[in-house]
Structures are given as structure tokens and as C-alpha cells.
Scaffold this active site. Structure first.
Site: not given
Length: 148
Positions: A89-90, A70-72, A48, A55
Site C-alpha cells: 500500500h505504502e 494532469v488530464e483526468s 499484494c 487490495d
């Protein structure tokens, strides 16, 4: 493909704060096809930005690749780099999506954060994007409008 990637097979270095530079891509072997790729990260953490409290979330990333994917392992390290990052969060969800758009220019992408409750409230931010001037732009608009 191996020449495109630098993280696989090497000692893993975990960044301690937001690190989009760890993201890597490889060439999509089926760019003529439209297909979904889903990543599910059930151990996402961030802080936060006001209280510094942790969070926790599951981050779900769905995309229809273009030329690059994208490579994992690099995605795992990138998501881990949020561990000490202060962001609402957003903001985290939108930042993840924007970084992935910049990285690989997908045809379509959506990112959802399923954050665990704090103070008795769960927050599930969702964002999406469809490549402009393609049917995927309309798809993004419709999926956002019809989101439940």
C-alpha cells in the site's frame, strides 16, 4: 488544449500492468493562482506483492498546480494500470505521488490511500511534497507533522 491531449475521444486501451507512460498533461490556464485540485478514485485496486491477493482502496490526490496539470482520463487509465501490479500500500501511494511530481512539477501534492481492511486491519498511507525553496515546502512539512 485539444492538441496537447491524445486520449480523449478515442477508443480506450486499458494497460494490464503499471503504466506511467499513459499520463498526459495540459497547460494550466491560471498558473498565477494557487488553488486545489482533488481527484478521488474509489475503485483503485492493486495486488499484494507476496500473496497476489487483490487490495482495494480509495485513492485521494490533492494538488496545487504549477504550469502543467494532469488530464483526468489519463489519470484514470494510469490508476487502473495498478490492477495487476504487485505493490505494498505504502509503495503504491508513494509511486503515484512521484510519478505525478515528475509529470507536472506541481507546487504542492499529497496522496492518500484508504485501503479496505484485510486481516482486520485498515492501512491509510499518506505522502506529500512541496516544491523546494518555496512556501509549499514548509507547507508540506507542517501538513505531514500535523497529520492526524
Amino acid at each position: 488544449m485539444e492538441k496537447e491531449l491524445s486520449l480523449l475521444g478515442k477508443k480506450t486501451e486499458y494497460k494490464q500492468d503499471y503504466a506511467p507512460e499513459v499520463l498526459e498533461t495540459f497547460t494550466n490556464k491560471h498558473p498565477e493562482m494557487d488553488y486545489w485540485v482533488r481527484f478521488n478514485c474509489p475503485e483503485f485496486t492493486s495486488l499484494c506483492p507476496i500473496t497476489g491477493q487483490p487490495d482495494f482502496a480509495t485513492i485521494q490526490i490533492d494538488y496545487i498546480p504549477g504550469i502543467r496539470m494532469v488530464e483526468s482520463k489519463s489519470l484514470k487509465l494510469y490508476l487502473f494500470s495498478f490492477r495487476n501490479h504487485g505493490g505494498f500500500h505504502e509503495d503504491c501511494v508513494n509511486l503515484i505521488m512521484k510519478d505525478l511530481i515528475k509529470l507536472m512539477d506541481p507546487k504542492y501534492i499529497e496522496v492518500t490511500g484508504f485501503f479496505t481492511p484485510r486481516g482486520g486491519i485498515s492501512i491509510y498511507p499518506y505522502c506529500n511534497y512541496g516544491r523546494p525553496d518555496t512556501p509549499f515546502a514548509e507547507m508540506a512539512k507542517q501538513r505531514l507533522i500535523n497529520r492526524h
